[in-house]
Design an enzyme around this catalytic site. Structure first.
Site, PDB file in Angstrom:
ATOM      1  N   HIS A 184     -13.537  20.886 -31.210  1.00  0.00           N
ATOM      2  CA  HIS A 184     -14.707  20.115 -30.781  1.00  0.00           C
ATOM      3  C   HIS A 184     -16.011  20.761 -31.226  1.00  0.00           C
ATOM      4  O   HIS A 184     -16.961  20.086 -31.597  1.00  0.00           O
ATOM      5  CB  HIS A 184     -14.708  19.972 -29.256  1.00  0.00           C
ATOM      6  CG  HIS A 184     -13.782  18.914 -28.802  1.00  0.00           C
ATOM      7  ND1 HIS A 184     -13.121  18.942 -27.609  1.00  0.00           N
ATOM      8  CD2 HIS A 184     -13.406  17.774 -29.409  1.00  0.00           C
ATOM      9  CE1 HIS A 184     -12.386  17.868 -27.500  1.00  0.00           C
ATOM     10  NE2 HIS A 184     -12.530  17.144 -28.576  1.00  0.00           N
ATOM     11  N   CYS A 489      -8.157  11.529 -49.012  1.00  0.00           N
ATOM     12  CA  CYS A 489      -8.874  11.224 -47.769  1.00  0.00           C
ATOM     13  C   CYS A 489      -8.796  12.369 -46.771  1.00  0.00           C
ATOM     14  O   CYS A 489      -9.317  12.248 -45.666  1.00  0.00           O
ATOM     15  CB  CYS A 489      -8.366   9.931 -47.150  1.00  0.00           C
ATOM     16  SG  CYS A 489      -6.672  10.037 -46.583  1.00  0.00           S
TER      17      CYS A 489
HETATM   18  C1  PEP Z   1      -4.428  14.117 -43.744  1.00  0.00           C
HETATM   19  O1  PEP Z   1      -3.344  14.530 -43.310  1.00  0.00           O
HETATM   20  O2  PEP Z   1      -5.077  14.709 -44.640  1.00  0.00           O
HETATM   21  C2  PEP Z   1      -5.021  12.887 -43.208  1.00  0.00           C
HETATM   22  C3  PEP Z   1      -6.090  12.362 -43.750  1.00  0.00           C
HETATM   23  O3  PEP Z   1      -4.454  12.357 -42.105  1.00  0.00           O
HETATM   24  P1  PEP Z   1      -4.670  12.949 -40.623  1.00  0.00           P
HETATM   25  O4  PEP Z   1      -5.696  14.031 -40.705  1.00  0.00           O
HETATM   26  O5  PEP Z   1      -5.102  11.817 -39.774  1.00  0.00           O
HETATM   27  O6  PEP Z   1      -3.313  13.455 -40.291  1.00  0.00           O
END
Ligand code: PEP
Ligand code: MG
Length: 564
Positions: A184, A489
């Site tokens: 956080h 992402c």
């Molecule tokens: C990842 O694993 O990089 C991703 C974007 O998904 P999350 O962070 O939601 O697991």
């Protein structure tokens, strides 16, 4: 001059005096109460009510993500299970302070055992416990002081409630001994634009030994230096000025994305997980959404969201992006994000268990309803909707998901690559999918067999690890060979220097945190595609994360002059 290294949680730099937050509370004695169970029960109920009210007030003053976190913390305070656990100890004659301490321990152990996102919530329980004990002792909770000058805040850990009233002008930077890049403290620091370094071992002790000194923080590198030399102090002062000037300028965006100085265009999308994030993403200059984490919309639900509820919510979110791309991910439930409305099997290691796309093995209705809702919303929203599944492991799974999404009328269906097997089979996955999005957070943890939330294993999850870079390169090459767009992402795309390397490795889009999107856009618009490719080639030659970063930065000089 003494130097400490932690993990960069929010970029930037600072130089100035510091304030150390009060030491951790000692555990209350287990002696029997002098006043009896009824008195202690009454005192505890009042203290819980006072803390809950206080958190409610803090939440009301906060905004955005910080506000949500605080309301969630208030909910934990009022949780009957925490109170019931403490009540049973009161029944054995213990004091209210001791009982709530022990009850909180039980709670924290459960959260820590669940791992990931839930493990991070254990620190919220510690803060609730401490607040209740401060109230019971009749002494006020030690808040962050209001001083007439800026200072660097140093603490063992900070709770969301501690950080609510932080003023970016006053708190120059945050340095914590604990916490991770997804804690956080990190989230709030990024939201407020305050530089932050977390998991910086030894920093509290060093600060306490010299409370009148000064400290320099280079949050880009995660380096904290007490009593910096005049040269370093001058460097940090210049760096903070450069960052301020740069942030005041918005990089230019074309219709298709941000353009490198040699004319290569790359779209930069935002990662979002709430309706309120949509406006923030647009404000930050995003080309659309590259990751809509739908599980975050329903984390607190006891029953599955209905078709019409989902349809309505997705329509509202998609409609904010007319003519733009929105990549929506189906529920990534399980492991660190268990959802009350899915019954997961008991698993000794949930991170390697039924999560993400794998939940169709226990409940396929959920995926069907979600795809139907997404398809319905896509028809009316005016946005270009792409749908993807998390935790795809095998090419057959990719083919199955893509066919299923097509059967609902969703034309562009893809998968996340975040498991090493999917990297090794990336040609087959690319052939089976309309697009790929690489989840570097999970891919990093699974490649290195290291829990992504663990502060002590943080170096394995450094997104500059060469193994991760090679994996991304391989998937990008498969995408290029089979005309399958490949984006990133995960958090790796939110680091401006690394984002430049990712482009050089061949990824065709980035999706990052809204708070760092402008920094990433500025990196793109100030470099050439040639430099990015050279940086990527250099980084691939490294055998460790530190060298990968250094080798790459040798080709990205411009970034340093922009304070990036
Ligand atoms: C990842 O694993 O990089 C991703 C974007 O998904 P999350 O962070 O939601 O697991
Ligand atoms: Mg993931």
């Amino acid at each position: 001059m003494s130097r400490f290294t932690g993990i960069s949680a929010s970029t930037g730099a600072a130089l100035g005096p510091f304030h150390v937050m009060a030491a951790a509370l000692p555990k209350p004695s287990s002696i029997q109460s002098e006043y009896g169970a009824e008195f202690e029960l009454d005192a505890l109920s009042r203290a819980i009510k006072a803390v809950s009210d206080e958190l409610g007030e803090l939440a009301a003053r906060a905004t955005g993500e910080a506000q949500e976190i605080l309301y969630a913390t208030q909910e934990i305070t009022e949780d009957n299970a925490l109170f019931a656990e403490a009540e049973s100890l009161l029944g054995r004659g213990h004091t209210a302070a001791y009982s709530i301490w022990e009850a909180a321990e039980v709670f924290k152990q459960l959260l820590t055992a669940a791992g990931g996102y839930l493990a991070e919530r254990a620190s919220d329980v510690t803060n609730i416990r401490d607040r209740i004990i401060w109230v019971l002792s009749g002494v006020g909770y030690p808040e962050i002081p209001l001083l007439d000058h800026g200072f660097v805040l140093i603490a063992r850990d900070l709770s969301p409630a501690d950080t609510t009233d932080l003023q970016p002008g006053q708190v120059l930077a945050i340095v914590t001994e604990e916490g991770g890049p997804t804690s956080h403290t990190a989230i709030i620091a990024r939201t407020l634009g305050i530089p932050a370094v977390v998991a910086c071992k030894g920093v509290v002790e060093a600060a306490k030994n010299d409370e009148s000194g000064s400290v320099g923080v280079d949050a880009r590198a995660g380096v904290v230096t007490f009593n910096p030399s005049p040269d370093l102090a001058a460097e940090l002062t210049a760096l903070t000025a450069t960052i301020q000037i740069r942030r005041a300028r918005k990089p230019l965006r074309t219709n298709d994305g941000y353009q490198t100085i040699d004319g290569f265009t790359i779209p930069v999308y935002a990662n979002i997980g709430r309706l309120a994030d949509t406006d923030v993403a647009i404000e930050a200059g995003a080309d659309g959404v590259g990751l809509l984490r739908t599980e975050l919309l329903f984390l607190d639900r006891q029953t599955p969201p209905t078709l019409s509820e989902q349809r309505e919510l997705y329509t509202q979110m998609f409609s904010r992006f007319p003519g733009k791309k929105v990549v929506i991910r189906t529920l990534d439930a399980g492991a660190d994000k268990p959802m009350a409305f899915i019954t997961f099997p008991h698993e000794p290691n949930p991170a390697l268990g039924v999560r993400g796309y794998r939940t169709i093995t226990i409940n396929d209705e959920l995926l069907n309803i979600q795809l139907e809702a997404i398809a319905d919303a896509a028809k009316v929203s005016g946005a270009d909707i792409w749908v993807m599944a998390p935790m795809i492991t095998l090419p057959d799974e990719a083919a199955h998901f893509v066919a299923l999404a097509h059967s609902f009328g969703l034309q562009t269906a893809g998968v996340m690559v975040e498991v090493p097997s999917a990297v090794l089979m990336s040609d087959e996955i690319a052939k089976a999918s309309n697009f790929i999005s690489i989840g570097t957070n999970d891919l990093g943890q699974y490649l290195h067999a290291a829990d992504r939330e663990s502060a002590s294993l943080a170096h394995f999850n450094d997104p500059w690890q060469p193994a991760l870079l090679h994996a991304i390169h391989r998937v990008a090459s498969s995408g290029s060979a089979y005309s399958c767009p490949v984006g990133v992402c995960g958090e790796a795309a939110s680091d401006p220097a690394l984002a430049s390397v990712l482009i050089g490795l061949g990824v065709t889009s980035l999706s990052c945190n809204v708070s760092t999107l402008q920094d990433v856009a500025q990196a793109i618009t100030s470099l050439s595609h040639v430099q990015m490719r050279e940086a990527a080639t250099a980084a691939l030659r490294a055998t460790n994360a530190k060298d990968a970063k250094e080798f790459a930065r040798e080709h990205l000089h411009k970034l340093a002059s922009l304070g990036l």
